[in-house]
Design an enzyme around this catalytic site. Structure first.
Site, PDB file in Angstrom:
ATOM      1  CG  ASP A 177      -1.175  -6.734 -10.725  1.00  0.00           C
ATOM      2  OD1 ASP A 177      -0.787  -7.527  -9.840  1.00  0.00           O
ATOM      3  OD2 ASP A 177      -2.215  -6.074 -10.608  1.00  0.00           O
ATOM      4  CD  GLU A 198       1.011  -4.533  -1.994  1.00  0.00           C
ATOM      5  OE1 GLU A 198       0.183  -4.963  -2.806  1.00  0.00           O
ATOM      6  OE2 GLU A 198       1.493  -3.390  -2.046  1.00  0.00           O
TER       7      GLU A 198
END
Length: 600
Positions: free
Chosen positions: A351, A553
């Protein structure tokens, strides 16, 4: 003891895979109806929706008011649905309703901050530090192939991050769950870091791979225990341990976690306890909302799977963003379908990405529920193989045979539905819009999505595919010519859309699955490519860490040592799966004493 078990269990798994081939020749073919799951159908009408808690509904109102009060600059909607109450909900709602508001719904900054301070604990206060029971500063036998002292020192710092990110739910969550959106869990967890203060499903697989490299077997088992607790409580493993994640799952890797832990520890009791929940999860992913039938060119029917969230409203953690995105739709049914697509894309873990859009330049054309994703079906194929192997380990031979039949059928589907011979890749398959999903859809070549994504190469992760040397060499050549291989790793796509699961971002899970698949092959070329990608990824993580003092991340694979960007929130540090993949790569490939680690 553990290294001996690791190699012994790897040998057992090889022998098991050989038996898969032998059994596939003798087992009777599967009937049209999958015996392991209910009959398949597509959900018609509005589709299922998980009810929301009164607390969550109220926190969405607080989130909307915060946006009106502060504006969009540095606004993170997740922060407000992560707040916990200091007192009961009715008292807090009454105080909120009495706040003086302007016509546009905003409150003065002074009044709003006073209200938040009086009635709420801060986001993240509902988890507390938990000392890992199996952490030691330098485990015996840690990363024996890492000979370079500089790299080894960094690896020990990454290893130490497990201690920094170990948490357990607070006593208030356990005794007063109605005051929290954080869900009570029985064991400690490893959180990703930054804004993500709860455990996440698919992140946990790569966290566990890192924990196993760090010899933290009990911490790894505790994560699985928590995920099984969610499965038993809610009927599926949640996206994450928050009330607003109950409407969806994430890529199903629970069986892979159990397999990897058993592979290192040989803990048969752990397998026995885990097997029934794994079968329960398999049935969830093959229930009516996720499973469809595709008829191939030879008139064979294949049961395949999609993402489908049980939600048709703005995601509470991103409610203000979702409402703005949906504002172009004129009627409620279109908005509800768009909200379901948003939540289903979040279920995919990607996403967001142009991978899920009918029109890559128009975000509102998200159509995730009308796609059969290559990687989801690989995860379910792996689930079938893992369950078959684990069942055999504990003597449940009937279960083994059932799941071998299921894996045999799905393996054939990869050849006839997803594989594209000209491209040398496996491609996502678009379902026909408006088709009756209760009937088999007929496969059409033009329904394959011929755009290049890293997910097109994920099937290499499965031994059934990486053991075929001719197939691996064809796919390796395709990967080298795809445009995805960059200076610092594998790009997620070739489209620079501004979404975080697109170019130029590279993500640890994708690097790991593709590299591990290539490295398991008998092809020298594939293993060379795997080692090269792993070294590029290790370098960019190392250089970025030295520059910023943190693991990230995601990374910009165009530039060594740069972290990634894009998406609906600011770049995050920590970071669970990045740490896990670096440790897994260093364990597998090592780092020679005299080899430089800087960007070239």
């Amino acid at each position: 003891m553990a290294p001996f078990l690791y190699h012994t269990n790897r040998k057992r798994h090889f022998l098991f895979l050989f038996s898969v081939f032998i059994l596939s020749q003798s087992l009777p073919p599967m009937a049209l109806t999958n015996p392991l799951s209910p009959p398949s159908s597509c959900t018609k009408g509005p589709g299922p929706v998980i009810p929301v808690t009164p607390l969550l509904s109220f926190l969405v109102r607080v989130q909307e008011t915060a946006l009106q009060t502060y504006g969009k600059s540095n606004f993170d909607p997740k922060h407000y649905v992560d707040l916990s109450l200091k007192s009961n909900l009715s008292t807090t709602v009454e105080a909120f309703d009495k706040l003086p508001k302007t016509e546009n719904g905003s409150v003065s900054v002074k009044d709003f901050e006073g209200f938040i301070g009086k009635y709420f604990n801060d986001a993240g206060d509902d988890v507390v530090y938990a000392e890992p029971v199996d952490f030691v500063p330098e485990p015996h036998g840690f990363l024996p192939k890492v000979e370079n002292p500089e790299v080894r020192g960094w690896a020990l710092e990454v290893h130490a991050l497990w201690k920094n990110f170990s948490r357990k739910v607070s006593s208030s969550v356990l005794h007063h769950p109605e005051l929290h959106t954080l869900l009570p869990l029985p064991r400690p967890v490893i959180i990703p870091g930054s804004r993500f203060t709860e455990v996440y499903y698919w992140d946990s697989y790569w966290v566990i791979r890192g924990l196993l490299a760090s010899k933290m077997y009990e911490t790894a088992k505790a994560i699985v225990t928590n995920l099984i607790f969610m499965l038993d409580t809610y009927g599926h493993v949640l996206n994450g341990a928050r009330a607003y994640y109950t409407n969806r799952s994430q890529p199903p890797l629970l069986s892979a976690m159990v397999y990897e832990i058993y592979n290192r520890t040989g803990d048969v009791e752990f397998v026995k306890k885990s097997l029934p929940p794994l079968i329960k999860e398999y049935r969830y992913w093959n229930s009516d909302i996720h499973e469809l039938i595709i008829r191939d060119a030879e008139q064979c029917n294949h049961f395949l799977n999609r993402y489908y969230a049980m939600w048709n409203k703005p995601r509470p953690e991103s409610s203000t963003i979702d409402e703005e995105l949906a504002s172009k739709f004129l009627n409620d049914s279109e908005k509800q379908q768009f909200y379901r697509e948003l939540a289903s894309t979040a279920e995919s873990g990607w996403d967001f990405s142009t991978r899920w859009m009918r029109n890559s330049s128009d975000f509102t054309t998200l159509s995730t529920t009308t796609i059969l994703p290559v990687d989801l079906n690989i995860f379910i194929l792996r689930m079938e193989l893992d369950i078959a192997f684990l069942a055999k380990t504990v003597g449940e031979n009937a279960i083994t045979e059932d799941f071998l039949r299921a894996s045999q059928k799905r393996q054939k589907a990869f050849s006839s539905i997803f594989w594209n011979e000209n491209m040398g890749q496996w491609l996502d398959y678009w379902l026909n819009n408006g088709a009756d999903c209760e009937e088999p859809q007929t496969w059409k070549a033009e329904n394959q999505n011929q755009k290049v994504f890293a997910s097109n190469f994920v099937p290499l992760w499965i031994d059934l595919f990486n053991s075929d040397i001719h197939l691996v060499e064809k796919v390796t050549k395709s990967l080298k010519n795809s445009g995805l291989l960059c200076a610092a790793g594998i790009a997620t796509s070739l489209t620079n859309s501004g979404q975080q699961w697109d170019f130029p971002n590279g993500w640890a899970p994708l690097q790991h699955m593709i590299v591990e698949g290539l490295s398991k092959s008998a092809s020298m070329e594939a293993r060379t490519v795997a080692k090269d990608i792993a070294e590029r990824w290790i370098k960019t993580n190392y250089v970025a860490y030295k520059k910023t003092g943190a693991m990230h991340e995601k990374y910009d694979v165009e530039k060594c040592g740069e972290f990634g960007g894009g998406g609906e929130y600011t770049p995050q540090t920590g970071f669970g799966w990045s740490n896990g993949v670096v440790l897994a790569f260093l364990e597998e490939f090592g780092w020679p004493k005299d080899k430089k680690i800087d960007c070239d």
